[in-house]
Design a protein around this motif. Structure first.
Motif, PDB file in Angstrom:
ATOM      1  N   THR A 189       0.851  -1.187   0.000  1.00 43.23           N
ATOM      2  CA  THR A 189       0.000   0.000   0.000  1.00 43.23           C
ATOM      3  C   THR A 189       0.885   1.234   0.000  1.00 43.23           C
ATOM      4  O   THR A 189       1.746   1.381   0.868  1.00 43.23           O
ATOM      5  CB  THR A 189      -0.900   0.024   1.250  1.00 43.23           C
ATOM      6  OG1 THR A 189      -1.698  -1.158   1.259  1.00 43.23           O
ATOM      7  CG2 THR A 189      -1.809   1.254   1.229  1.00 43.23           C
ATOM      8  N   ALA A 192       2.529   4.793   0.591  1.00 41.65           N
ATOM      9  CA  ALA A 192       2.479   5.686   1.742  1.00 41.65           C
ATOM     10  C   ALA A 192       1.677   6.927   1.377  1.00 41.65           C
ATOM     11  O   ALA A 192       1.685   7.368   0.226  1.00 41.65           O
ATOM     12  CB  ALA A 192       3.898   6.075   2.153  1.00 41.65           C
ATOM     13  N   ALA A 193       0.955   7.466   2.327  1.00 41.20           N
ATOM     14  CA  ALA A 193       0.175   8.663   2.069  1.00 41.20           C
ATOM     15  C   ALA A 193       1.112   9.842   1.799  1.00 41.20           C
ATOM     16  O   ALA A 193       2.154   9.967   2.430  1.00 41.20           O
ATOM     17  CB  ALA A 193      -0.724   8.966   3.261  1.00 41.20           C
ATOM     18  N   ASP A 196      -6.394  15.654  10.329  1.00 44.33           N
ATOM     19  CA  ASP A 196      -5.484  14.530  10.564  1.00 44.33           C
ATOM     20  C   ASP A 196      -4.569  14.324   9.363  1.00 44.33           C
ATOM     21  O   ASP A 196      -4.825  14.821   8.251  1.00 44.33           O
ATOM     22  CB  ASP A 196      -6.281  13.240  10.799  1.00 44.33           C
ATOM     23  CG  ASP A 196      -6.972  13.226  12.147  1.00 44.33           C
ATOM     24  OD1 ASP A 196      -6.699  14.119  12.974  1.00 44.33           O
ATOM     25  OD2 ASP A 196      -7.804  12.310  12.371  1.00 44.33           O
ATOM     26  N   ASP A 197      -3.509  13.554   9.579  1.00 41.54           N
ATOM     27  CA  ASP A 197      -2.647  13.168   8.465  1.00 41.54           C
ATOM     28  C   ASP A 197      -3.397  12.202   7.554  1.00 41.54           C
ATOM     29  O   ASP A 197      -4.234  11.423   8.014  1.00 41.54           O
ATOM     30  CB  ASP A 197      -1.375  12.492   8.983  1.00 41.54           C
ATOM     31  CG  ASP A 197      -0.481  13.456   9.749  1.00 41.54           C
ATOM     32  OD1 ASP A 197      -0.520  14.667   9.453  1.00 41.54           O
ATOM     33  OD2 ASP A 197       0.248  12.991  10.654  1.00 41.54           O
ATOM     34  N   LYS A 218      -4.365   8.981   5.457  1.00 43.75           N
ATOM     35  CA  LYS A 218      -4.099   7.558   5.652  1.00 43.75           C
ATOM     36  C   LYS A 218      -4.435   6.785   4.390  1.00 43.75           C
ATOM     37  O   LYS A 218      -5.521   6.950   3.833  1.00 43.75           O
ATOM     38  CB  LYS A 218      -4.928   7.028   6.825  1.00 43.75           C
ATOM     39  CG  LYS A 218      -4.546   7.634   8.168  1.00 43.75           C
ATOM     40  CD  LYS A 218      -5.349   7.030   9.294  1.00 43.75           C
ATOM     41  CE  LYS A 218      -4.950   7.629  10.646  1.00 43.75           C
ATOM     42  NZ  LYS A 218      -5.751   7.054  11.764  1.00 43.75           N
ATOM     43  N   PRO A 219      -3.519   5.949   3.925  1.00 44.34           N
ATOM     44  CA  PRO A 219      -3.777   5.169   2.717  1.00 44.34           C
ATOM     45  C   PRO A 219      -4.983   4.256   2.898  1.00 44.34           C
ATOM     46  O   PRO A 219      -5.267   3.775   3.995  1.00 44.34           O
ATOM     47  CB  PRO A 219      -2.495   4.345   2.549  1.00 44.34           C
ATOM     48  CG  PRO A 219      -1.458   5.056   3.344  1.00 44.34           C
ATOM     49  CD  PRO A 219      -2.175   5.685   4.489  1.00 44.34           C
ATOM     50  N   ASN A 221      -6.426   8.689  -0.448  1.00 44.89           N
ATOM     51  CA  ASN A 221      -6.129   8.583   0.972  1.00 44.89           C
ATOM     52  C   ASN A 221      -7.248   9.241   1.757  1.00 44.89           C
ATOM     53  O   ASN A 221      -7.879  10.193   1.289  1.00 44.89           O
ATOM     54  CB  ASN A 221      -4.799   9.280   1.286  1.00 44.89           C
ATOM     55  CG  ASN A 221      -3.663   8.720   0.465  1.00 44.89           C
ATOM     56  OD1 ASN A 221      -3.094   7.691   0.803  1.00 44.89           O
ATOM     57  ND2 ASN A 221      -3.332   9.383  -0.635  1.00 44.89           N
ATOM     58  N   LYS A 222      -7.506   8.723   2.953  1.00 43.29           N
ATOM     59  CA  LYS A 222      -8.584   9.253   3.787  1.00 43.29           C
ATOM     60  C   LYS A 222      -8.030  10.292   4.746  1.00 43.29           C
ATOM     61  O   LYS A 222      -7.011  10.074   5.399  1.00 43.29           O
ATOM     62  CB  LYS A 222      -9.254   8.119   4.571  1.00 43.29           C
ATOM     63  CG  LYS A 222     -10.477   8.544   5.362  1.00 43.29           C
ATOM     64  CD  LYS A 222     -11.140   7.329   6.011  1.00 43.29           C
ATOM     65  CE  LYS A 222     -12.408   7.705   6.754  1.00 43.29           C
ATOM     66  NZ  LYS A 222     -13.058   6.515   7.364  1.00 43.29           N
ATOM     67  N   VAL A 223      -8.717  11.417   4.838  1.00 45.20           N
ATOM     68  CA  VAL A 223      -8.329  12.487   5.756  1.00 45.20           C
ATOM     69  C   VAL A 223      -9.540  12.824   6.622  1.00 45.20           C
ATOM     70  O   VAL A 223     -10.612  13.145   6.103  1.00 45.20           O
ATOM     71  CB  VAL A 223      -7.874  13.753   4.990  1.00 45.20           C
ATOM     72  CG1 VAL A 223      -7.590  14.888   5.971  1.00 45.20           C
ATOM     73  CG2 VAL A 223      -6.638  13.445   4.161  1.00 45.20           C
TER      74      VAL A 223
END
Length: 326
Positions: A37, A39-40, A67-68, A70-71, A79-81
């Protein structure tokens, strides 16, 4: 029932009113390729916050925490934020999906056809310590009610549910009560929630529901100054040990249990009461009225019956007709 609810802070309404004044996959040098996967990417949070405030009409008084990224393993390229909004005691979380280059975003829900469309909510709703009534545990339909004992709309909803759920749906629906006191607008709501949990611990569910019905009935007669006296009077008339109850209430022994359901509600996005979750489906305002709620519950019961029927079919081998009988 009125089309209303007690609101802690409808963030979107506040906003509107104020506005009106990737890395590639890698593989091992073996015969088996392992998907990694990505990296974000680094995200320009300042740029994103500026963009979202303009898009969603969020004024400066609303605090944002981003938030940072996330893949997402099953959504390559995005990516989800999570964006967390707060204003005074109100909290709201919103998910956004950001492209791998950080330049495209979209907002919405991602569904897995092999799970309930409300699985994310179901995973957050914990009913194991909550008072309940109606059908036995394991009923096809559960209704989680986030309520506030001082909220007048919760009183209306409670009366409707207590009268109609058992009479209409019998062994099909179980209702769970989740404390969600709105302390910033209801000064004795937390004390009432603590008292309810003390009674539950002391006398079990039967005593709790007796208290639940009583406090909504007497809601307009209670003030922050009179709550304790009225509670002790009720305890004496209801066969509850007033001394033991008083110690529990005075020490706030059940306070952590109230905080637990408040945090649960905030994680779900609850910002007003009553808020209902019908097998994970969020219902508020007109959708929580009995005429609509009754239809939704009936549809949910039918759906669960079909799901169960299909699950049973998958495990039964069809009988092969025989020409020669032994």
């Amino acid at each position: 029932m009125k089309l209303a609810l007690c609101l802690l802070l409808p963030l979107a309404v506040v906003s509107q009113s104020l506005a009106a004044q990737s890395s590639p996959k890698s593989s091992t040098p073996s015969s088996t390729t392992i998907a990694i996967t990505p990296a974000a990417p680094a995200l320009d949070k300042v740029k994103l916050e500026t963009y979202l405030r303009h898009l969603e009409v969020w004024p400066p008084i609303i605090n944002l925490k981003i938030d940072d990224p996330k893949p997402i393993a099953d959504m390559p390229g995005f990516n989800k934020v999570m964006v967390h909004l707060s204003y005074n005691d109100a909290r709201m979380d919103q998910a956004y999906f950001v492209s791998s280059d950080g330049q495209k975003i979209f907002k919405g829900e991602v569904y897995d056809l092999n799970q309930s469309p409300f699985q994310a909510n179901l995973d957050k709703i914990k009913t194991d310590q909550q008072p309940s009534f109606g059908a036995p545990v394991g009923a096809p339909v559960t209704l989680a009610v986030f309520g506030d004992f001082e909220c007048p709309y919760c009183k209306e909803e409670a009366n409707v549910l207590r009268q109609n759920i058992p009479a209409t749906f019998g062994d099909k629906v179980r209702v769970y009560f989740m404390d969600f006191p709105l302390e910033s607008i209801h000064p004795w709501s937390r004390a009432a929630a603590i008292g309810g949990r003390c009674i539950l611990k002391q006398g079990g569910e039967r005593a709790f529901w007796k208290y639940h019905d009583w406090i909504y009935e007497k809601q307009t007669e209670i003030t922050p100054d009179t709550y304790n006296a009225k509670l002790m009077e009720w305890a004496g008339q209801s066969g509850v040990d007033a001394v033991q109850l008083g110690r529990c209430v005075d020490s706030k022994a059940t306070n952590a249990e109230i905080t637990r359901t408040q945090e649960m509600g905030r994680a779900l996005g609850v910002d007003g009461t009553p808020t209902l979750y019908l097998n994970g489906r969020k219902l508020m305002d007109q959708n929580a009225q009995w005429s609509t709620l009754q239809q939704l519950i009936s549809l949910e019961i039918d759906h669960e019956a079909k799901v169960k029927e299909e699950a049973e079919k998958c495990c039964v081998l069809p009988e092969i007709p025989k020409i020669i009988k032994k």
